[in-house]
Design a protein around this motif. Sequence first.
Motif, PDB file in Angstrom:
ATOM      1  N   LEU A 108       0.827  -1.207   0.000  1.00 38.17           N
ATOM      2  CA  LEU A 108       0.000   0.000   0.000  1.00 38.17           C
ATOM      3  C   LEU A 108       0.859   1.254   0.000  1.00 38.17           C
ATOM      4  N   GLN A 109       1.884   1.287   0.855  1.00 31.36           N
ATOM      5  CA  GLN A 109       2.745   2.468   0.925  1.00 31.36           C
ATOM      6  C   GLN A 109       3.587   2.616  -0.347  1.00 31.36           C
ATOM      7  N   PHE A 110       4.101   1.514  -0.850  1.00 29.62           N
ATOM      8  CA  PHE A 110       4.909   1.559  -2.074  1.00 29.62           C
ATOM      9  C   PHE A 110       4.072   2.046  -3.254  1.00 29.62           C
ATOM     10  N   ASP A 111       2.828   1.585  -3.322  1.00 30.87           N
ATOM     11  CA  ASP A 111       1.935   2.009  -4.396  1.00 30.87           C
ATOM     12  C   ASP A 111       1.680   3.509  -4.323  1.00 30.87           C
ATOM     13  N   SER A 112       1.508   4.044  -3.118  1.00 36.38           N
ATOM     14  CA  SER A 112       1.260   5.485  -2.969  1.00 36.38           C
ATOM     15  C   SER A 112       2.485   6.307  -3.367  1.00 36.38           C
ATOM     16  N   LEU A 113       3.676   5.828  -3.024  1.00 31.50           N
ATOM     17  CA  LEU A 113       4.891   6.546  -3.414  1.00 31.50           C
ATOM     18  C   LEU A 113       5.048   6.553  -4.942  1.00 31.50           C
ATOM     19  N   ASP A 155       2.580   6.311  -7.064  1.00 31.04           N
ATOM     20  CA  ASP A 155       1.527   7.178  -7.600  1.00 31.04           C
ATOM     21  C   ASP A 155       1.898   8.649  -7.480  1.00 31.04           C
ATOM     22  N   LEU A 156       2.605   9.010  -6.419  1.00 27.17           N
ATOM     23  CA  LEU A 156       3.013  10.409  -6.275  1.00 27.17           C
ATOM     24  C   LEU A 156       3.973  10.813  -7.390  1.00 27.17           C
ATOM     25  N   VAL A 157       4.828   9.876  -7.801  1.00 30.16           N
ATOM     26  CA  VAL A 157       5.742  10.159  -8.915  1.00 30.16           C
ATOM     27  C   VAL A 157       4.969  10.223 -10.233  1.00 30.16           C
ATOM     28  N   SER A 158       4.130   9.207 -10.488  1.00 30.15           N
ATOM     29  CA  SER A 158       3.496   9.061 -11.797  1.00 30.15           C
ATOM     30  C   SER A 158       2.300   9.979 -11.988  1.00 30.15           C
ATOM     31  N   PHE A 159       1.536  10.228 -10.908  1.00 35.90           N
ATOM     32  CA  PHE A 159       0.310  11.008 -11.034  1.00 35.90           C
ATOM     33  C   PHE A 159       0.357  12.322 -10.264  1.00 35.90           C
ATOM     34  N   GLY A 160       1.483  12.562  -9.594  1.00 35.88           N
ATOM     35  CA  GLY A 160       1.681  13.838  -8.930  1.00 35.88           C
ATOM     36  C   GLY A 160       2.715  14.687  -9.655  1.00 35.88           C
ATOM     37  N   LEU A 161       3.963  14.232  -9.638  1.00 35.29           N
ATOM     38  CA  LEU A 161       5.049  15.008 -10.241  1.00 35.29           C
ATOM     39  C   LEU A 161       4.981  15.008 -11.769  1.00 35.29           C
ATOM     40  N   ALA A 162       4.771  13.835 -12.378  1.00 33.40           N
ATOM     41  CA  ALA A 162       4.838  13.741 -13.844  1.00 33.40           C
ATOM     42  C   ALA A 162       3.777  14.602 -14.546  1.00 33.40           C
ATOM     43  N   PRO A 163       2.486  14.534 -14.188  1.00 32.64           N
ATOM     44  CA  PRO A 163       1.509  15.398 -14.871  1.00 32.64           C
ATOM     45  C   PRO A 163       1.753  16.880 -14.618  1.00 32.64           C
ATOM     46  N   ALA A 164       2.199  17.232 -13.403  1.00 36.23           N
ATOM     47  CA  ALA A 164       2.459  18.641 -13.108  1.00 36.23           C
ATOM     48  C   ALA A 164       3.597  19.179 -13.975  1.00 36.23           C
ATOM     49  N   LEU A 165       4.675  18.404 -14.107  1.00 33.44           N
ATOM     50  CA  LEU A 165       5.793  18.860 -14.922  1.00 33.44           C
ATOM     51  C   LEU A 165       5.424  18.881 -16.401  1.00 33.44           C
ATOM     52  N   LEU A 166       4.644  17.896 -16.847  1.00 36.33           N
ATOM     53  CA  LEU A 166       4.191  17.891 -18.236  1.00 36.33           C
ATOM     54  C   LEU A 166       3.365  19.133 -18.534  1.00 36.33           C
ATOM     55  N   ALA A 167       2.426  19.470 -17.646  1.00 33.78           N
ATOM     56  CA  ALA A 167       1.593  20.661 -17.860  1.00 33.78           C
ATOM     57  C   ALA A 167       2.431  21.928 -17.829  1.00 33.78           C
ATOM     58  N   PHE A 168       3.401  22.006 -16.915  1.00 37.09           N
ATOM     59  CA  PHE A 168       4.185  23.230 -16.811  1.00 37.09           C
ATOM     60  C   PHE A 168       5.101  23.419 -18.023  1.00 37.09           C
ATOM     61  N   ALA A 196      -2.292  16.022  -4.892  1.00 38.37           N
ATOM     62  CA  ALA A 196      -2.062  14.585  -5.123  1.00 38.37           C
ATOM     63  C   ALA A 196      -1.461  13.938  -3.883  1.00 38.37           C
ATOM     64  N   ALA A 197      -0.505  14.618  -3.241  1.00 42.18           N
ATOM     65  CA  ALA A 197       0.113  14.067  -2.029  1.00 42.18           C
ATOM     66  C   ALA A 197      -0.902  13.967  -0.901  1.00 42.18           C
ATOM     67  N   ILE A 198      -1.727  15.005  -0.729  1.00 39.63           N
ATOM     68  CA  ILE A 198      -2.752  14.970   0.317  1.00 39.63           C
ATOM     69  C   ILE A 198      -3.756  13.865   0.043  1.00 39.63           C
ATOM     70  N   ARG A 199      -4.151  13.720  -1.226  1.00 39.86           N
ATOM     71  CA  ARG A 199      -5.123  12.691  -1.598  1.00 39.86           C
ATOM     72  C   ARG A 199      -4.600  11.293  -1.262  1.00 39.86           C
ATOM     73  N   LEU A 200      -3.343  11.030  -1.594  1.00 40.71           N
ATOM     74  CA  LEU A 200      -2.767   9.712  -1.342  1.00 40.71           C
ATOM     75  C   LEU A 200      -2.578   9.467   0.149  1.00 40.71           C
ATOM     76  N   ALA A 201      -2.126  10.495   0.888  1.00 47.98           N
ATOM     77  CA  ALA A 201      -1.940  10.334   2.331  1.00 47.98           C
ATOM     78  C   ALA A 201      -3.278  10.109   3.026  1.00 47.98           C
ATOM     79  N   ARG A 202      -4.308  10.836   2.607  1.00 47.53           N
ATOM     80  CA  ARG A 202      -5.626  10.658   3.215  1.00 47.53           C
ATOM     81  C   ARG A 202      -6.182   9.268   2.923  1.00 47.53           C
ATOM     82  N   PHE A 203      -5.948   8.777   1.715  1.00 47.11           N
ATOM     83  CA  PHE A 203      -6.422   7.442   1.358  1.00 47.11           C
ATOM     84  C   PHE A 203      -5.771   6.376   2.230  1.00 47.11           C
ATOM     85  N   ASN A 204      -4.479   6.536   2.505  1.00 43.93           N
ATOM     86  CA  ASN A 204      -3.749   5.534   3.283  1.00 43.93           C
ATOM     87  C   ASN A 204      -4.134   5.545   4.763  1.00 43.93           C
ATOM     88  N   THR A 205      -4.521   6.710   5.283  1.00 43.31           N
ATOM     89  CA  THR A 205      -4.734   6.834   6.727  1.00 43.31           C
ATOM     90  C   THR A 205      -6.202   6.798   7.124  1.00 43.31           C
TER      91      THR A 205
END
Length: 275
Positions: free
Chosen positions: A93-98, A100-113, A138-147
């Motif tokens: 679960l934790q590995f999947d969230s980390l 996801d933060l790379v693939s759906f947090g950082l990557a789309p933001a950098l692509l858009a910018f 994205a980070a808040i969403r993933l952290a909230r989902f895990n906790t």
Amino acid sequence: MPSSASGERPPQTRRTATVEFVRGSVRGSRRRALATLPSLFTLANMLCGFAAILVSIRGQYTLAAVLIGLSVLFDITDGAVARLVGAVTPFGLQFDSLADLVSFGLAPALLAFTLFSEGRDEWDPLGWVVCFLWVACAAIRLARFNTTIDPTADKRYFIGMPSPGAAGIVLASVFAFGDSMQGRDRLWVLLVVALPAVLMVTNIRFRSFRSLVSPKSGRPYGLIAAAVLLVVGLALWPVVTFCLLAYGYLFAPVLVPVVAPLAGLLPARLKEVLS
């Protein structure tokens, strides 16, 4: 009476001890291999997200969007595989969230910018703020989902837009409007980023399609028909199909209550699959 007939175990010799040890090692190795299998898909998810960041910096926007799309597929697959082999673990679960933060947090933001920015002009700071908003949400969403895992919650829905679905909005926009996302008339791009970002941290319910990926019924005809339609649509009209999927999911919380009265016209089997 022989010991085998009386239910007693025969005395253990060095040979039988060795055989039992080997058998136990094989079973343990198989269990470890099955437990590792979902993490390999998670690792592939992270790899595609990282590669998307690198090619975005090089200006290969379409390739970056394709790589993030592959991340979405791997993200769906790792959860399905984990449930299939019974390897749902806190580590996974934790590995999947980390990942996801790379693939759906950082990557789309950098692509858009990188699409939005023209390099040190007066609008760049606004792009920084909005793209950071995406990463933060994205980070808040993933952290909230895990906790906040609630065993009594309705598993058919996510609270807040899932990060892969939000990333799909950016991908669909890149495929459909990539050329017009650059230039002076490009401020609308920030809306494409800001709206899904905010939806990730709201309490709005979005449909989860895990029941479709792992259907309970042994005759998933509705799933097969939907998969065939999706494949045909992506093959013949990829951009239109992708936009319909991404933006349809974005506006689903608004559209579903409107079309809900028409559910009575659907066949019972289709309603069972969608319920």
